[in-house]
Design an enzyme around this catalytic site. Structure first.
Site, PDB file in Angstrom:
ATOM      1  N   GLU B  50       6.436   5.810  -0.056  1.00  0.00           N
ATOM      2  CA  GLU B  50       5.165   5.913   0.070  1.00  0.00           C
ATOM      3  C   GLU B  50       4.743   5.006   1.155  1.00  0.00           C
ATOM      4  O   GLU B  50       4.978   3.691   1.194  1.00  0.00           O
ATOM      5  CB  GLU B  50       4.444   5.478  -1.394  1.00  0.00           C
ATOM      6  CG  GLU B  50       4.433   6.499  -2.239  1.00  0.00           C
ATOM      7  CD  GLU B  50       3.999   5.978  -3.681  1.00  0.00           C
ATOM      8  OE1 GLU B  50       4.105   6.457  -4.669  1.00  0.00           O
ATOM      9  OE2 GLU B  50       3.297   4.862  -3.651  1.00  0.00           O
ATOM     10  N   ASP B  61      -7.372  -1.630  -4.676  1.00  0.00           N
ATOM     11  CA  ASP B  61      -6.489  -2.471  -4.465  1.00  0.00           C
ATOM     12  C   ASP B  61      -6.670  -4.105  -4.328  1.00  0.00           C
ATOM     13  O   ASP B  61      -7.713  -4.295  -4.169  1.00  0.00           O
ATOM     14  CB  ASP B  61      -5.777  -2.224  -2.750  1.00  0.00           C
ATOM     15  CG  ASP B  61      -5.094  -0.984  -2.829  1.00  0.00           C
ATOM     16  OD1 ASP B  61      -3.945  -0.865  -3.650  1.00  0.00           O
ATOM     17  OD2 ASP B  61      -5.602  -0.101  -1.958  1.00  0.00           O
TER      18      ASP B  61
END
Lengths: 405, 279
Positions: B50, B61
C-alpha cells in the site's frame, strides 16, 4: 457550473444525501458514517417534537437574550449619505456573537442523544466560548481544539473557555489555525465514537451539519423579517454579512432567499489581497472536497489545501459552507471580499460613529457597506449582520495600527 | 476480472498463510529513496504494497502518517509523482499487488477518469480512499470498478451488521478491517475482539479480510494475523523511515535497510500465524 434562473424556491436544499446542487455530501471515514446517520435521525426526531422547540425558545429568550435588536445605525447612515443602514445586533447575544444560537441547538441534540462529552473546533474562539458556556450550563464535558496560532492571537477567549471549565487543546499540526483544529476534532471524534458529540461551529462539514447549523442560525433572519416589518412596514432591500464558513450569513440570508427583490451580499476575507495571502474561497478557490463536504476551497494544482490568511481568526479558513457555494453558482447571492486593511478601517469607523466595537469579522461586511451604501437611494433599507463584538480583537487591532488606536 | 490482488490472496490461501500488507507514504522522505524502499519490499516479505498518496489534511491519520505526508510534500511529491513511483516499480516487479491509499481531493482535482486511466496504466491494482464511504460510491468507487481496479473499503468497529452489506456491496480485492476506533498508529487492538470482528465480516463476504491500525511488532502481526487473511502495518514502518533521517531530514544510508529489516521481522510473525478465521 450552470446558472439556473427558474427555481421555484432556493430554500428546499439539501437533498436527502446532503447535496446543495453539486456541493455538500458526506465525505467522511467509515468510522464516522454511522454517527452522522444517527445525528441525522436525532435531528429529524427533534424537529418533529414540539417540546424541543419550546425548550429551545425558552433558552434563546432567557439565556441567550433573544431577540437581538435590529438597530438603526443613524450616524453610519448619515456618514455614507445613501442607504438606510440597520445592524442586526448578534454581538449583544450572551457570549458576544451569533455562535451561541447554533451551539444551543446542537447541545440540546447531544442531550437528547445521551452524549456527555462535547468536542468543538474554534478559530477566533467565539464558537469555543459558546460551546464551553453551554457545556457549563448543562454540566457536560467540553474539549475545544484551537490552532496554536489562534490560541496566541485570541488569548482573551482562551481564558474565557478555561474559566468556563473547558479544556483547550492547542493544535500544532499543519498551519495551526482553524482547518487544523477541525482535523484534530475529527480525529478525536473518530477515536471517541461512543460518548462524544462533535459540535461544529459553521455551516460546513458532512451532512447533516450544514443543514442543522443553518436551521439553528436562521433565527437571525426570521427575527430580522419581523423587526423590519415592524420598523419600516416592509422587507429590507439588501442584506450583507461576512463569511468564513458562513454561518452568520446563512442564518440571516436563508429566510430571505425566496424574496427575489432582496439583494444579498456575502463578504469574504481578502487578507493581504486576492493575489496574495487571503481566505476568500469563492473569489480565489475552486470546488474540491475537504472536511466532509464538496465546496469551494483554496488549494494548489495538486489538490493540496493552501493555508488561508485573514487578520480575522474567525474568517481564516480555506473553505466555505456548501450552500454558499451553490448560492454563488446559481447567482442568488453576490459574494464580495474585503482586505485586512479595509476591515481595520471599517472597525475604527464603527467604533467612533456608533459606539459599537465590532468584531473584525463583521468589520469585513462594514467595509463593503462603505462602497455600496453611498450609491443607493435614501429609502433603500440595508441590514448588516453585526455578528460579534470586538473586545477579543482589541489587542491584535492595536498591534496592526501600531498604537494609533 | 482477476487482479494481482485476487491472484495473490488465492496463492496465499493455497500456501495456507495470511498476507503481510505494508503501508508507506509515497515520496517519503524523497522520491528516489521511496522508490528504493518500494522496490525492496517484496523481497523483504511484503505480500501486498500500500502506498499513501500525500495529502495536507489527513483527517483519519495519526502523527506518524501526517508527518510522512508533509515530508513527502516538502520533497516535491504530487499525485503525478506517486503514479511515477508505481510505474517505475512495475518495471522490476509485475506480480506484487499495489494499492494506493489516501484522500479524495487530490484525485478529484486530478480528474477521476484521467486518474483511473493513469493509475491502471501505471500498474496500480486497487484504491483505498478514506473519505469516500458507500454513500459517495458514484464519485470514484463505481468508475474505478468499471475501469478494472479494485476498490477496497474500510470496515470499522462502528460498522454494524445492518450497515455491513452496504459497505461490502461494491468492495473488491479485500476488506480492510480497521481494528480500533481511532486514527492510524494509535492504540493496540485486542486480538480476540479482532478475530470475532473478522468472523462477523466473513459471515457477509467471501473476500479476504485484512486487519490494520495499531500493529507494530512481529508478535502483534502474528497474533492479529492468526484471526485474519492479512495484517496491515503502516505507522511502525513510517517510524523506521523517520528515525533513519539525518539532522536535516534527509535519508541516510540505512533508511532502506531500516524499513526492510522490520518488514522481514513482520513477515516472520505473519508466517508463524496459523490460519483460523480465514477458512
Amino acid at each position: 457550473m450552470t446558472v439556473q434562473h427558474q427555481l421555484n424556491s432556493y430554500r428546499t436544499g439539501p437533498d436527502e444525501r446532503g447535496h446543495f446542487g453539486p456541493y455538500g455530501g458526506r465525505f467522511v471515514a467509515e468510522t464516522l458514517m454511522p454517527l452522522i446517520l444517527e445525528l441525522e435521525q436525532a435531528y429529524a426526531d427533534a424537529k418533529a417534537d414540539p417540546a424541543f422547540k419550546t425548550e429551545m425558545d425558552g433558552h434563546l429568550k432567557d439565556f441567550v437574550g433573544r431577540p437581538s435588536p435590529l438597530y438603526f445605525a443613524e450616524r453610519t447612515t448619515e456618514h455614507f449619505g445613501g442607504a438606510k443602514i440597520f445592524f442586526k445586533r448578534e454581538d449583544l447575544n450572551h457570549t458576544g456573537a451569533h455562535k451561541v444560537n447554533n451551539v444551543l441547538g446542537q447541545i440540546m441534540l447531544a442531550r437528547r442523544m445521551g452524549k456527555r462529552r462535547i468536542i468543538a473546533e474554534t478559530g477566533a474562539g467565539m464558537h469555543g466560548v459558546a460551546t464551553a458556556t453551554l457545556c457549563a450550563k448543562f454540566g457536560l464535558e467540553c474539549i475545544v481544539y484551537m490552532g496554536a496560532v489562534d490560541v496566541t492571537r485570541q488569548e482573551p477567549n482562551v481564558l474565557r473557555m478555561k474559566a468556563l471549565g473547558a479544556t483547550v487543546r492547542p493544535v500544532e499540526s499543519g498551519s495551526k489555525t482553524l482547518k487544523d483544529a477541525m482535523n484534530e476534532a475529527l480525529r478525536d471524534w473518530v477515536t471517541n465514537v461512543a460518548d462524544t458529540f462533535y459540535c461544529i461551529g459553521t455551516v460546513a462539514g458532512p451532512h447533516p451539519y450544514p443543514m442543522l447549523v443553518r436551521d439553528f442560525q436562521s433565527i437571525i433572519g426570521i427575527e430580522t423579517r419581523a423587526q423590519m416589518q415592524a420598523a419600516e412596514g416592509r422587507l429590507p432591500d439588501s442584506l450583507i454579512a461576512c463569511i468564513g464558513g458562513g454561518s452568520n450569513a446563512m442564518g440571516l440570508f436563508h429566510p430571505f432567499l425566496d424574496d427575489k427583490d432582496v439583494a444579498i451580499y456575502g463578504v469574504e476575507a481578502a487578507g493581504h489581497g486576492l493575489t496574495s495571502l487571503h481566505a476568500a474561497s469563492i473569489a480565489g478557490g475552486r470546488p474540491g472536497v475537504l472536511h466532509g463536504n464538496r465546496t469551494y476551497l483554496l488549494m494548489d494544482a495538486d489538490g493540496q489545501i493552501n493555508e488561508a490568511h485573514s487578520i480575522s481568526a474567525g474568517l481564516d479558513y480555506p473553505g466555505i459552507g456548501p450552500e454558499h457555494a451553490w448560492l454563488h453558482d446559481i447567482g442568488r447571492v453576490n459574494y464580495l471580499s474585503a482586505t485586512d486593511n479595509e476591515a481595520l478601517a471599517a472597525f475604527q469607523l464603527c467604533c467612533r460613529l456608533e459606539g459599537i466595537i465590532p468584531a473584525l469579522e463583521p468589520a469585513h461586511a462594514l467595509a463593503r457597506v462603505a462602497d455600496l451604501a453611498p450609491t443607493l437611494p435614501k429609502d433603500h433599507l440595508m441590514v448588516v449582520n453585526m455578528s460579534g463584538r470586538g473586545d477579543k480583537d482589541l489587542a491584535s487591532v492595536a498591534e496592526h495600527l501600531k498604537g494609533k488606536l | 476480472m482477476t487482479t494481482r490482488i485476487d491472484k495473490r490472496f488465492a496463492a496465499l490461501k493455497a500456501e495456507g498463510r495470511p498476507a503481510l500488507v505494508t503501508f508507506l507514504m509515497g515520496g517519503d522522505p524523497d522520491h528516489e529513496t521511496s522508490l528504493a524502499i518500494i522496490r525492496a519490499l517484496p523481497k523483504a516479505g511484503a505480500d501486498v504494497i500500500e502506498i499513501g498518496m500525500p495529502f495536507t489534511d489527513p483527517m483519519a491519520d495519526g502523527p506518524a502518517v501526517q508527518a510522512a505526508g508533509l515530508r513527502a510534500l516538502a520533497a516535491g511529491a504530487t499525485l503525478v509523482k506517486t503514479l511515477d513511483l508505481i510505474r517505475a516499480f512495475r518495471t522490476t516487479d509485475d506480480t506484487t499487488p499495489v494499492v494506493l491509499m489516501g484522500y479524495y481531493n487530490p484525485i478529484f482535482i486530478y480528474g477521476v477518469e484521467k486518474f483511473l486511466r493513469d493509475a491502471d496504466a501505471a500498474g496500480v491494482d486497487g484504491l483505498i480512499v478514506v473519505d469516500l464511504p458507500p454513500e459517495e460510491d458514484e464519485e470514484l468507487c463505481l468508475p474505478a470498478l468499471k475501469a478494472g481496479l479494485n476498490f477496497i473499503r474500510l470496515a470499522t468497529p462502528t460498522t454494524d451488521d445492518k450497515r455491513l452489506p452496504a459497505v461490502l456491496a461494491n468492495t473488491s480485492g479485500f476488506v480492510y478491517y480497521v481494528s480500533i476506533t481511532g486514527i492510524t498508529g494509535s492504540a493496540k487492538p485486542d486480538p480476540a475482539k479482532v478475530g470475532a470482528a473478522v468472523a462477523r465480516i466473513k459471515h457477509h463476504t467471501d473476500l479476504p479480510v485484512c486487519v490494520g491500525f495499531g500493529v507494530r511488532t512481529a508478535e502483534d502481526a502474528r497474533a492479529i494475523a492468526s484471526g485474519a487473511d492479512g495484517v496491515v502495518v503502516g505507522s511502525a514502518l513510517i517510524d523506521m523511515v523517520k528515525n533513519s533521517l539525518d539532522g536535516a531530514g534527509k535519508a541516510g544510508p540505512s533508511t532502506v535497510k531500516a524499513v526492510t529489516g522490520l518488514v522481514a521481522e513482520l513477515a516472520c510473525g505473519v508466517r508463524a500465524a496459523k490460519r483460523v478465521a480465514a477458512e
